[in-house]
Design a protein around this motif. Structure first.
Motif, mmCIF file in Angstrom:
data_model
loop_
_atom_site.group_PDB
_atom_site.id
_atom_site.type_symbol
_atom_site.label_atom_id
_atom_site.label_comp_id
_atom_site.label_asym_id
_atom_site.label_seq_id
_atom_site.Cartn_x
_atom_site.Cartn_y
_atom_site.Cartn_z
ATOM 1 N N GLN A 1 0.829 -1.203 0.000
ATOM 2 C CA GLN A 1 0.000 0.000 0.000
ATOM 3 C C GLN A 1 0.865 1.254 0.000
ATOM 4 O OE1 GLN A 1 -2.007 -1.974 3.603
ATOM 5 N NE2 GLN A 1 -3.384 -0.275 3.066
ATOM 6 N N ARG A 2 0.242 2.350 -0.397
ATOM 7 C CA ARG A 2 0.951 3.634 -0.426
ATOM 8 C C ARG A 2 1.542 3.998 0.928
ATOM 9 N NH1 ARG A 2 -3.306 7.097 -4.130
ATOM 10 N NH2 ARG A 2 -2.915 5.914 -6.024
ATOM 11 N N ILE A 3 0.822 3.727 2.004
ATOM 12 C CA ILE A 3 1.291 4.092 3.343
ATOM 13 C C ILE A 3 2.622 3.419 3.690
ATOM 14 C CG2 ILE A 3 -0.048 2.288 4.522
ATOM 15 C CD1 ILE A 3 -0.538 4.375 6.783
ATOM 16 N N PHE A 4 2.879 2.245 3.110
ATOM 17 C CA PHE A 4 4.109 1.512 3.399
ATOM 18 C C PHE A 4 5.139 1.596 2.273
ATOM 19 C CE2 PHE A 4 0.626 -0.842 5.570
ATOM 20 C CZ PHE A 4 0.941 -0.421 6.853
ATOM 21 N N ALA A 5 4.746 2.161 1.132
ATOM 22 C CA ALA A 5 5.635 2.219 -0.027
ATOM 23 C C ALA A 5 6.173 3.615 -0.302
ATOM 24 C CB ALA A 5 4.900 1.714 -1.270
ATOM 25 N N SER A 6 5.407 4.630 0.031
ATOM 26 C CA SER A 6 5.794 5.992 -0.317
ATOM 27 C C SER A 6 6.963 6.485 0.525
ATOM 28 C CB SER A 6 4.610 6.942 -0.124
ATOM 29 O OG SER A 6 5.036 8.280 -0.295
ATOM 30 N N PRO A 7 7.982 7.039 -0.110
ATOM 31 C CA PRO A 7 9.084 7.606 0.668
ATOM 32 C C PRO A 7 8.647 8.802 1.519
ATOM 33 C CG PRO A 7 9.532 7.739 -1.710
ATOM 34 C CD PRO A 7 8.195 7.111 -1.541
ATOM 35 N N ASP A 8 7.483 9.376 1.200
ATOM 36 C CA ASP A 8 6.956 10.514 1.969
ATOM 37 C C ASP A 8 6.201 10.086 3.222
ATOM 38 O OD1 ASP A 8 7.959 12.203 -0.008
ATOM 39 O OD2 ASP A 8 6.082 12.150 -1.134
ATOM 40 N N SER A 9 5.920 8.791 3.354
ATOM 41 C CA SER A 9 5.168 8.292 4.499
ATOM 42 C C SER A 9 6.121 7.961 5.645
ATOM 43 C CB SER A 9 4.398 7.021 4.102
ATOM 44 O OG SER A 9 3.848 6.401 5.255
ATOM 45 N N TRP B 1 5.883 5.610 7.479
ATOM 46 C CA TRP B 1 5.993 4.160 7.477
ATOM 47 C C TRP B 1 6.509 3.621 6.149
ATOM 48 C CZ3 TRP B 1 0.555 2.898 9.869
ATOM 49 C CH2 TRP B 1 0.593 3.152 11.240
ATOM 50 N N GLY B 2 6.934 4.477 5.256
ATOM 51 C CA GLY B 2 7.418 4.024 3.955
ATOM 52 C C GLY B 2 8.713 3.237 4.073
ATOM 53 N N SER B 3 8.742 2.069 3.471
ATOM 54 C CA SER B 3 9.940 1.237 3.499
ATOM 55 C C SER B 3 10.881 1.650 2.377
ATOM 56 C CB SER B 3 9.576 -0.237 3.316
ATOM 57 O OG SER B 3 10.751 -1.002 3.084
ATOM 58 N N PRO B 4 12.137 1.944 2.702
ATOM 59 C CA PRO B 4 13.102 2.264 1.648
ATOM 60 C C PRO B 4 13.396 1.053 0.761
ATOM 61 C CG PRO B 4 14.218 2.040 3.762
ATOM 62 C CD PRO B 4 12.743 1.954 4.037
ATOM 63 N N MET B 5 13.001 -0.133 1.205
ATOM 64 C CA MET B 5 13.250 -1.362 0.464
ATOM 65 C C MET B 5 12.114 -1.698 -0.503
ATOM 66 S SD MET B 5 14.613 -3.586 3.723
ATOM 67 C CE MET B 5 15.194 -4.951 2.728
ATOM 68 N N PHE B 6 10.998 -0.976 -0.425
ATOM 69 C CA PHE B 6 9.821 -1.350 -1.194
ATOM 70 C C PHE B 6 10.042 -1.405 -2.707
ATOM 71 C CE2 PHE B 6 5.825 -1.029 -3.345
ATOM 72 C CZ PHE B 6 5.080 -2.000 -2.698
ATOM 73 N N PRO B 7 10.702 -0.430 -3.324
ATOM 74 C CA PRO B 7 10.849 -0.505 -4.789
ATOM 75 C C PRO B 7 11.500 -1.807 -5.264
ATOM 76 C CG PRO B 7 11.445 1.683 -4.020
ATOM 77 C CD PRO B 7 11.256 0.818 -2.789
ATOM 78 N N GLY B 8 12.363 -2.382 -4.458
ATOM 79 C CA GLY B 8 13.064 -3.603 -4.836
ATOM 80 C C GLY B 8 12.213 -4.864 -4.827
ATOM 81 N N ILE B 9 11.027 -4.806 -4.242
ATOM 82 C CA ILE B 9 10.200 -6.022 -4.195
ATOM 83 C C ILE B 9 9.150 -6.079 -5.296
ATOM 84 C CG2 ILE B 9 10.583 -6.196 -1.711
ATOM 85 C CD1 ILE B 9 7.509 -5.629 -1.380
ATOM 86 N N VAL C 1 9.236 -15.421 1.120
ATOM 87 C CA VAL C 1 10.123 -15.055 0.018
ATOM 88 C C VAL C 1 10.887 -13.786 0.399
ATOM 89 C CG1 VAL C 1 10.295 -14.686 -2.454
ATOM 90 C CG2 VAL C 1 8.411 -16.068 -1.537
ATOM 91 N N ALA C 2 12.107 -13.961 0.870
ATOM 92 C CA ALA C 2 12.895 -12.870 1.437
ATOM 93 C C ALA C 2 13.102 -11.715 0.465
ATOM 94 C CB ALA C 2 14.242 -13.393 1.925
ATOM 95 N N ASP C 3 13.391 -12.003 -0.809
ATOM 96 C CA ASP C 3 13.650 -10.918 -1.753
ATOM 97 C C ASP C 3 12.375 -10.270 -2.273
ATOM 98 O OD1 ASP C 3 13.349 -13.449 -3.131
ATOM 99 O OD2 ASP C 3 13.981 -12.464 -4.969
ATOM 100 N N ALA C 4 11.218 -10.755 -1.828
ATOM 101 C CA ALA C 4 9.934 -10.151 -2.173
ATOM 102 C C ALA C 4 9.284 -9.531 -0.933
ATOM 103 C CB ALA C 4 9.011 -11.182 -2.807
ATOM 104 N N CYS C 5 10.102 -9.318 0.107
ATOM 105 C CA CYS C 5 9.654 -8.678 1.342
ATOM 106 C C CYS C 5 10.495 -7.434 1.586
ATOM 107 C CB CYS C 5 9.806 -9.615 2.539
ATOM 108 S SG CYS C 5 8.635 -10.979 2.585
ATOM 109 N N ALA C 6 9.852 -6.420 2.130
ATOM 110 C CA ALA C 6 10.533 -5.167 2.446
ATOM 111 C C ALA C 6 10.356 -4.864 3.930
ATOM 112 C CB ALA C 6 9.960 -4.021 1.610
ATOM 113 N N GLY C 7 11.472 -4.666 4.603
ATOM 114 C CA GLY C 7 11.421 -4.307 6.018
ATOM 115 C C GLY C 7 11.405 -2.809 6.199
#
Length: 180
Positions: free
Chosen positions: A13-21, A23-31, A144-150
């Motif tokens: 979701q946007r809340i966990f993916a957006s760099p402006d949030s 709660w945004g994960s910096p790892m999200f684009p990679g998954i 799936v570790a490489d499909a997860c973002a912390g």
């Protein structure tokens, strides 16, 4: 087929993916690419989950939402939308206001003791909460570790290490290994 695995993508979701949030994960684009590859192999058996703010805020959720008041929004707020990069992959969407997504709505889709291929965000919050509850209920999890973002690389590593302690109920793996 009942024995085929289900792909469950936690809270893309946007809340966990957006760099402006906050709660945004910096790892999200990679998954995004690994999740799309996994979904292509699980057509008809892909569930995306969404976290929404609890309403009403019962018990410990009230102070939690006080601490994170930016997320105190109605369930239809765009902040809770699935990200465009994966929204089209959903065969089913489960929306709940708990960290763990192993809830009756998900069980109704996958069955009580399914094989779940799990991906999503945040590995160290909603993913681990879902994986441990599902495994405890008898599900088999391929995490799936490489499909997860912390939330951070360090928290990702810690969560993966904890879930790595649960074989054979939880197996930490990679996209390539799942797709072989």
């Amino acid at each position: 087929m009942p024995d085929e695995p289900w792909l469950v993508v936690i809270d893309a979701q946007r809340i966990f993916a957006s760099p402006d949030s906050p709660w945004g994960s910096p790892m999200f684009p990679g998954i995004v690419e690994p999740v799309r590859r996994l979904a292509a192999a699980h057509r008809g058996r892909t569930v995306l989950t969404r976290w929404v703010a609890p309403e009403p805020e019962r018990g410990s959720w009230a102070p939690y939402m006080d601490a994170w008041s930016f997320a105190r929004k109605p369930a239809d707020d765009p902040l809770f939308d699935l990200v465009d990069e994966v929204a089209d992959l959903a065969d089913h969407v489960v929306t709940v206001s708990t960290f763990g997504k192993w809830v009756p709505e998900l069980v109704a889709i996958t069955g009580e003791t399914p094989h779940l291929v799990m991906a999503g965000v945040a590995t160290d919050c909603c993913v681990i909460s879902t994986a441990l509850a599902a495994a405890d209920a008898g599900a088999t999890i391929s995490l799936v570790a490489d499909a997860c973002a912390g939330s951070t690389p360090e928290n990702q590593a810690a969560a993966l290490a904890v879930m790595g302690l649960y074989p054979p109920q939880i197996t930490v793996t990679t996209t390539d290994a799942v797709l072989r």
